[in-house]
Write a protein that holds these residues in place. Structure first.
Motif, PDB file in Angstrom:
ATOM      1  N   THR A 164      -8.436  -9.981  -0.245  1.00  0.00           N
ATOM      2  CA  THR A 164      -7.721 -10.878   0.663  1.00  0.00           C
ATOM      3  C   THR A 164      -8.577 -12.076   1.094  1.00  0.00           C
ATOM      4  O   THR A 164      -8.247 -12.762   2.050  1.00  0.00           O
ATOM      5  N   ASP A 200      -9.371  -4.117   4.884  1.00  0.00           N
ATOM      6  CA  ASP A 200      -8.839  -4.692   3.643  1.00  0.00           C
ATOM      7  C   ASP A 200      -9.933  -5.314   2.790  1.00  0.00           C
ATOM      8  O   ASP A 200      -9.743  -5.495   1.584  1.00  0.00           O
ATOM      9  N   ASP A 244      -9.445  -9.882  -8.603  1.00  0.00           N
ATOM     10  CA  ASP A 244      -8.893  -8.625  -8.105  1.00  0.00           C
ATOM     11  C   ASP A 244      -7.823  -8.938  -7.059  1.00  0.00           C
ATOM     12  O   ASP A 244      -8.106  -9.552  -6.024  1.00  0.00           O
ATOM     13  N   ARG A 245      -6.602  -8.511  -7.304  1.00  0.00           N
ATOM     14  CA  ARG A 245      -5.495  -8.829  -6.403  1.00  0.00           C
ATOM     15  C   ARG A 245      -5.568  -8.080  -5.075  1.00  0.00           C
ATOM     16  O   ARG A 245      -4.834  -8.401  -4.137  1.00  0.00           O
ATOM     17  N   ALA A 246      -6.440  -7.114  -4.992  1.00  0.00           N
ATOM     18  CA  ALA A 246      -6.627  -6.414  -3.720  1.00  0.00           C
ATOM     19  C   ALA A 246      -7.490  -7.217  -2.752  1.00  0.00           C
ATOM     20  O   ALA A 246      -7.549  -6.906  -1.557  1.00  0.00           O
ATOM     21  N   TYR A 275     -14.705   2.401  -7.950  1.00  0.00           N
ATOM     22  CA  TYR A 275     -13.984   1.133  -7.847  1.00  0.00           C
ATOM     23  C   TYR A 275     -14.810   0.011  -8.494  1.00  0.00           C
ATOM     24  O   TYR A 275     -16.004  -0.118  -8.223  1.00  0.00           O
ATOM     25  N   THR A 314      -0.447   1.532   1.576  1.00  0.00           N
ATOM     26  CA  THR A 314      -1.366   2.391   2.321  1.00  0.00           C
ATOM     27  C   THR A 314      -0.664   3.662   2.786  1.00  0.00           C
ATOM     28  O   THR A 314      -1.200   4.776   2.660  1.00  0.00           O
ATOM     29  N   LEU A 333      -5.569   0.379   2.164  1.00  0.00           N
ATOM     30  CA  LEU A 333      -5.656  -1.033   1.815  1.00  0.00           C
ATOM     31  C   LEU A 333      -5.539  -1.897   3.064  1.00  0.00           C
ATOM     32  O   LEU A 333      -6.162  -2.957   3.160  1.00  0.00           O
ATOM     33  N   PRO A 392     -13.124  -2.146  -0.468  1.00  0.00           N
ATOM     34  CA  PRO A 392     -12.455  -1.156  -1.328  1.00  0.00           C
ATOM     35  C   PRO A 392     -13.119   0.208  -1.236  1.00  0.00           C
ATOM     36  O   PRO A 392     -14.339   0.318  -1.225  1.00  0.00           O
ATOM     37  N   MET A 440      -3.550  -2.450  -7.271  1.00  0.00           N
ATOM     38  CA  MET A 440      -4.233  -2.517  -5.984  1.00  0.00           C
ATOM     39  C   MET A 440      -5.267  -1.404  -5.786  1.00  0.00           C
ATOM     40  O   MET A 440      -6.296  -1.612  -5.152  1.00  0.00           O
ATOM     41  N   TYR A 441      -4.985  -0.216  -6.336  1.00  0.00           N
ATOM     42  CA  TYR A 441      -5.872   0.925  -6.123  1.00  0.00           C
ATOM     43  C   TYR A 441      -6.737   1.270  -7.338  1.00  0.00           C
ATOM     44  O   TYR A 441      -7.623   2.122  -7.247  1.00  0.00           O
ATOM     45  N   ARG A 452       0.888  -4.307   1.495  1.00  0.00           N
ATOM     46  CA  ARG A 452      -0.341  -3.553   1.649  1.00  0.00           C
ATOM     47  C   ARG A 452      -0.162  -2.384   2.617  1.00  0.00           C
ATOM     48  O   ARG A 452      -0.699  -1.301   2.420  1.00  0.00           O
TER      49      ARG A 452
END
Length: 280
Positions: free
Chosen positions: A244, A154, A240-242, A266, A62, A114, A157, A97-98, A58
């Motif tokens: 955490t 994090d 969503d893998r972004a 997003y 970033t 991120l 988004p 991720m984005y 991450r």
């Protein structure tokens, strides 16, 4: 958590930040700080809620995103600097991720991170030992608030720090921004709107995930909201893998799924908390 463990994790973070563009994995970091890789992995994950590997990825993405917006470096060069062997591999994970390809992100010219570098509290109170202390945010607290935002970014988004800081003034004037403290350290923050019935920001210092900070802030907010209306919040969509852990944290507080939405380009989901009932 013992002060020694916090110091060890902080040392590992410092090492990673100084070697982001080099070969970097758990074994390398553990060797750099002279720790067992298994012990370091356990400490890091238990303390911050993400693995060391995920933190590295991450942070690199970033920094890559920053270069896409603020430099003219070719995407392949940025991909190699981020630790990827090809532009194709970099593009694949960047889009996951984005939600945009590196080229699309560059053309948009709007940077958001991120993951920013984490700064740890050297002597946090143990879960159950912290005395809850919530205050309304004042103009004198703005830098403290933004420091907390950097630690929890994090979970949000597309959060633009400049735009967020500008909007904070309104929440302060309406007494709709809160900070929770562990002695003199801000460990949680919330911004809400009585008019919309929404919680627009709810962040918890990563070291305090197990201290009930989110629930304490939510309970405070609910005491200042009309009892007959639902409360909404938006977060990552399922899978969503972004994410955490923000979505799970909200659902554990009682929020339920509502409609899918798009905010600032997003894909997110609105969650709702049903109105409270008043009993005689």
């Amino acid at each position: 958590m013992e002060h020694l463990e916090v110091a060890s994790i902080a040392q590992a973070i410092t090492y990673m930040e100084g070697h982001l563009h080099e070969k970097l994995d758990l074994e390398t970091v553990a060797g750099g700080v002279h720790y067992s890789k298994y012990h370091l992995h356990r400490m890091f994950t238990n303390t911050l809620g993400i693995t060391l590997h995920e933190y590295i990825r991450r942070r690199r993405l970033t920094e890559a995103a920053k270069l896409l917006v603020f430099s003219q470096k070719p995407i392949l060069e940025i991909a190699l600097m981020a630790g990827y062997e090809s532009q194709q591999a970099f593009t694949g994970i960047f889009k996951v991720m984005y939600k945009q390809t590196p080229l699309q992100y560059r053309e948009q010219r709007a940077f958001y991170p991120l993951q920013l570098e984490l700064t740890l509290h050297g002597n946090p109170s143990a879960p159950g030992a912290m005395v809850p202390h919530i205050t309304y945010v004042t103009r004198e607290n703005i830098s403290t608030w933004m420091g907390l935002v950097a630690l929890v970014i994090d979970g949000f988004p597309c959060l633009n720090e400049g735009r967020h800081r500008e909007g904070l003034t309104g929440y302060i004037e309406r007494r709709e921004a809160l900070l929770m403290w562990d002695r003199k350290v801000a460990v949680g923050g919330a911004a809400f709107s009585r008019q919309r019935g929404s919680i627009d920001f709810l962040g918890v210092h990563p070291q305090y995930r197990l201290h009930g900070i989110g629930k304490a802030l939510l309970d405070f907010i609910l005491c200042h909201m009309p009892v007959d209306r639902e409360i909404s919040i938006t977060t990552f969509r399922e899978g969503d893998r972004a994410d955490t852990g923000q979505r799970e944290a909200y659902t554990c507080l009682g929020f339920a799924e509502a409609e899918l939405m798009t905010e600032f380009g997003y894909p997110v989901q609105r969650l709702i908390l049903q109105p409270r009932r008043e009993f005689p």
